[in-house]
Design a protein around this motif. Structure first.
Motif, PDB file in Angstrom:
ATOM      1  N   GLY A  39      39.205  35.701  40.280  1.00  0.00           N
ATOM      2  CA  GLY A  39      37.844  36.222  40.191  1.00  0.00           C
ATOM      3  C   GLY A  39      37.716  37.461  39.335  1.00  0.00           C
ATOM      4  O   GLY A  39      36.827  37.538  38.467  1.00  0.00           O
ATOM      5  N   PRO A  40      38.583  38.476  39.540  1.00  0.00           N
ATOM      6  CA  PRO A  40      38.485  39.676  38.710  1.00  0.00           C
ATOM      7  C   PRO A  40      38.668  39.406  37.221  1.00  0.00           C
ATOM      8  O   PRO A  40      38.106  40.121  36.388  1.00  0.00           O
ATOM      9  CB  PRO A  40      39.612  40.563  39.261  1.00  0.00           C
ATOM     10  N   MET A  41      39.452  38.368  36.882  1.00  0.00           N
ATOM     11  CA  MET A  41      39.618  38.019  35.470  1.00  0.00           C
ATOM     12  C   MET A  41      38.383  37.321  34.916  1.00  0.00           C
ATOM     13  O   MET A  41      38.069  37.433  33.733  1.00  0.00           O
ATOM     14  CB  MET A  41      40.860  37.139  35.289  1.00  0.00           C
ATOM     15  N   ALA A  42      37.677  36.594  35.787  1.00  0.00           N
ATOM     16  CA  ALA A  42      36.476  35.884  35.351  1.00  0.00           C
ATOM     17  C   ALA A  42      35.282  36.817  35.205  1.00  0.00           C
ATOM     18  O   ALA A  42      34.388  36.574  34.377  1.00  0.00           O
ATOM     19  CB  ALA A  42      36.145  34.767  36.336  1.00  0.00           C
ATOM     20  N   SER A  74      46.119  45.144  44.274  1.00  0.00           N
ATOM     21  CA  SER A  74      45.463  44.058  45.004  1.00  0.00           C
ATOM     22  C   SER A  74      44.215  44.565  45.728  1.00  0.00           C
ATOM     23  O   SER A  74      43.222  43.837  45.857  1.00  0.00           O
ATOM     24  CB  SER A  74      46.434  43.403  45.990  1.00  0.00           C
ATOM     25  N   ALA A  75      44.257  45.821  46.181  1.00  0.00           N
ATOM     26  CA  ALA A  75      43.076  46.419  46.816  1.00  0.00           C
ATOM     27  C   ALA A  75      41.938  46.566  45.819  1.00  0.00           C
ATOM     28  O   ALA A  75      40.762  46.327  46.145  1.00  0.00           O
ATOM     29  CB  ALA A  75      43.433  47.770  47.423  1.00  0.00           C
ATOM     30  N   GLU A  76      42.276  46.950  44.586  1.00  0.00           N
ATOM     31  CA  GLU A  76      41.256  47.083  43.548  1.00  0.00           C
ATOM     32  C   GLU A  76      40.649  45.726  43.190  1.00  0.00           C
ATOM     33  O   GLU A  76      39.439  45.604  42.968  1.00  0.00           O
ATOM     34  CB  GLU A  76      41.865  47.736  42.302  1.00  0.00           C
ATOM     35  N   ASN A  77      41.490  44.698  43.125  1.00  0.00           N
ATOM     36  CA  ASN A  77      40.985  43.352  42.850  1.00  0.00           C
ATOM     37  C   ASN A  77      40.028  42.884  43.944  1.00  0.00           C
ATOM     38  O   ASN A  77      38.952  42.334  43.665  1.00  0.00           O
ATOM     39  CB  ASN A  77      42.150  42.365  42.718  1.00  0.00           C
ATOM     40  N   ALA A  78      40.430  43.097  45.190  1.00  0.00           N
ATOM     41  CA  ALA A  78      39.585  42.695  46.309  1.00  0.00           C
ATOM     42  C   ALA A  78      38.262  43.469  46.294  1.00  0.00           C
ATOM     43  O   ALA A  78      37.187  42.904  46.552  1.00  0.00           O
ATOM     44  CB  ALA A  78      40.315  42.911  47.628  1.00  0.00           C
ATOM     45  N   LYS A  79      38.343  44.745  45.966  1.00  0.00           N
ATOM     46  CA  LYS A  79      37.135  45.564  45.886  1.00  0.00           C
ATOM     47  C   LYS A  79      36.189  45.048  44.806  1.00  0.00           C
ATOM     48  O   LYS A  79      34.962  44.991  45.000  1.00  0.00           O
ATOM     49  CB  LYS A  79      37.513  47.015  45.598  1.00  0.00           C
ATOM     50  N   ALA A  80      36.750  44.660  43.658  1.00  0.00           N
ATOM     51  CA  ALA A  80      35.928  44.145  42.560  1.00  0.00           C
ATOM     52  C   ALA A  80      35.172  42.894  42.988  1.00  0.00           C
ATOM     53  O   ALA A  80      33.983  42.723  42.678  1.00  0.00           O
ATOM     54  CB  ALA A  80      36.799  43.853  41.345  1.00  0.00           C
ATOM     55  N   MET A  81      35.841  42.011  43.727  1.00  0.00           N
ATOM     56  CA  MET A  81      35.180  40.785  44.186  1.00  0.00           C
ATOM     57  C   MET A  81      34.158  41.075  45.277  1.00  0.00           C
ATOM     58  O   MET A  81      33.102  40.441  45.350  1.00  0.00           O
ATOM     59  CB  MET A  81      36.231  39.785  44.677  1.00  0.00           C
ATOM     60  N   ARG A  82      34.459  42.039  46.131  1.00  0.00           N
ATOM     61  CA  ARG A  82      33.524  42.443  47.185  1.00  0.00           C
ATOM     62  C   ARG A  82      32.224  42.970  46.567  1.00  0.00           C
ATOM     63  O   ARG A  82      31.114  42.604  46.978  1.00  0.00           O
ATOM     64  CB  ARG A  82      34.195  43.504  48.054  1.00  0.00           C
ATOM     65  N   ILE A 119      34.748  22.877  41.018  1.00  0.00           N
ATOM     66  CA  ILE A 119      35.826  23.535  40.282  1.00  0.00           C
ATOM     67  C   ILE A 119      36.227  24.804  41.021  1.00  0.00           C
ATOM     68  O   ILE A 119      35.421  25.450  41.691  1.00  0.00           O
ATOM     69  CB  ILE A 119      35.443  23.883  38.825  1.00  0.00           C
ATOM     70  N   GLY A 120      37.485  25.140  40.902  1.00  0.00           N
ATOM     71  CA  GLY A 120      37.990  26.369  41.497  1.00  0.00           C
ATOM     72  C   GLY A 120      39.021  26.989  40.588  1.00  0.00           C
ATOM     73  O   GLY A 120      39.780  26.278  39.913  1.00  0.00           O
ATOM     74  N   ALA A 121      39.041  28.316  40.556  1.00  0.00           N
ATOM     75  CA  ALA A 121      40.034  29.003  39.722  1.00  0.00           C
ATOM     76  C   ALA A 121      41.345  29.124  40.486  1.00  0.00           C
ATOM     77  O   ALA A 121      41.870  30.205  40.738  1.00  0.00           O
ATOM     78  CB  ALA A 121      39.514  30.374  39.309  1.00  0.00           C
ATOM     79  N   ASP A 122      41.851  27.973  40.856  1.00  0.00           N
ATOM     80  CA  ASP A 122      43.142  27.842  41.526  1.00  0.00           C
ATOM     81  C   ASP A 122      43.553  26.390  41.381  1.00  0.00           C
ATOM     82  O   ASP A 122      42.742  25.479  41.617  1.00  0.00           O
ATOM     83  CB  ASP A 122      43.039  28.231  43.003  1.00  0.00           C
TER      84      ASP A 122
END
Length: 421
Positions: A39-42, A74-82, A119-122
């Protein structure tokens, strides 16, 4: 023109009467899903295309890979998606405590039903084919496009037909079936093809078995895996979803690149040796070798973290202790499954036998956290990949197996099956 199940779904979503293998189409999407890695890359790509997602009810965000956050990144990535989910007012954002491993969570929440295009990014998004949907993994750029416009282009895949007959023996499951198939056709045996599962044997497989089989279609190179819809699938969708759905069956004269008949009654417990899912060996072949001493067992993941998997492992572990030199991580795939393990007494069995009982997470599957391997260590895992360095150090080894084999191996301290307990 005769079409396969997958071709019919893609034709419907492209607004076409028919499609053929190799044809390029643009199809409308029913669900677009991303996680805390993809998600953060998208997100920055999406922001180049627009400011709002095409449909806040159809974009799903599940933080499950490095969560609970294992480090600052990983916390920053989760925050970005939140924050993205909040900005977009997404209906389906699943925070820690309400989430689960994405490919177990989406069907459980009723977000995917038969006949849909997902579709899923996985890469293991192909799991939802168990419900008769077309679902496939894509990259972050394609996910950004899907989020922005709700459509994506596809090359229509050709297909392989797997005619399932018979019934699985006790303590043999969908994991053994798919490892057997990948061992038979190879990790590129279904390259960009739809793996379509039909036949009277389908009805003998639980939905959890079907999710497992569809989940690992990608490990044979498949574009997707998909099952014919039957009463079990209908009952599952009725229980979990309020969405309307469309069933698609293959035409009798649909063209397949290959056709295989799989007699489920003859499947033996199967283990994929390092370092490919296609390096499959039956337990009988393992018995002919010197005992393979192990250091760790993982029971969980989007492949085998569902309720039937938990029950199977607990039934074997009950009254036994994990071998002194073995670590065992049990990871239910969703919060609902986690709670059900507690109410059914399975959590107590796991803890008393010497296992850790962990919050839902992809965790050790890709060497993230909660069970990373050191150099030279060997792990029996119910996950889906055993590439070099997949679960940790490049000198570690991962053996893919069913929950039954994993639990038995945990007790014996070597690769084993229920017959040894």
């Amino acid at each position: 023109m005769a079409m396969t199940m997958t071709q019919k779904i893609l034709a419907a979503h492209a607004g076409l009467k028919e499609v053929t293998a190799g044809q390029l189409i643009e199809a409308k999407l029913d669900i677009v899903m991303a996680n805390d890695i993809t998600g953060p890359m998208a997100k920055p790509i999406f922001e180049e295309m627009g400011s709002k997602v095409f449909d806040k009810d159809k974009v799903v965000i599940v933080p499950d890979h490095f969560t609970p956050a294992k480090d600052i990144k990983s916390a920053e990535n989760a925050k970005a998606m939140r924050e993205f989910a909040c900005e977009q007012c997404l209906t389906h954002y699943y925070e820690i405590g309400r989430m689960g491993i994405e490919h177990a969570l989406l069907p459980e929440k009723g977000l995917v039903v038969a006949g849909e295009c997902v579709i899923g990014a996985d890469s293991h998004t192909c799991t939802y084919g168990a419900l008769g949907a077309f679902s496939t993994g894509v990259g972050s750029t394609d996910i950004a496009t899907g989020m922005a416009i709700g459509e994506l282009w596809f090359k229509v895949p050709s297909a392989i037909k797997f005619n399932l007959v018979g019934k699985l023996p006790p303590h043999v499951s969908g994991k053994d079936v798919i490892l057997h198939i990948i061992g038979m056709i190879g990790v590129d045996g279904a390259l960009y093809k739809s793996m379509e599962f039909v036949g009277e044997g389908v009805s003998s497989l639980t939905m959890d078995d079907r999710f497992t089989i569809s989940n690992m279609a990608i490990e044979a190179g498949g574009k997707n895996g998909i099952f014919i819809v039957d009463d079990q699938a209908r009952d599952y969708m009725k229980e979990h979803s309020t969405k309307t759905y469309t069933e698609y069956a293959p035409d009798e004269d649909a063209v397949y690149d290959e056709e295989y008949t799989i007699d489920l009654s003859k499947i033996r417990p199967t283990i994929a040796f390092p370092h490919l899912p296609g390096n499959a060996k039956t337990i009988d072949e393992v018995y002919a070798m010197e005992p393979i001493k192990i250091d760790q067992v993982v029971i969980g993941s989007c492949t085998n973290g569902r309720m039937n998997d938990m029950r199977e492992a607990a039934a074997i572990l009950k009254g036994h202790k994990v071998a002194d030199h073995v670590r065992v991580m049990v990871i239910p795939a969703t919060q609902k499954i986690y709670l059900q393990c507690i109410t059914e007494g399975l959590a107590e069995i796991f803890v008393e036998s010497g296992c850790t009982f962990n919050t839902p997470s992809c965790g050790p599957c890709m060497g993230g956290h909660m069970g990373v391997l050191a150099a030279g260590e060997k792990c029996v895992s119910t996950t889906n990949r055993n590439f070099v360095g997949r679960m940790g150090h490049v000198d570690s080894k991962v053996y893919l197996a069913s929950p039954a084999v994993a639990a038995a191996s945990a007790i014996k301290g070597v690769i084993a099956c229920v017959e040894d307990i």
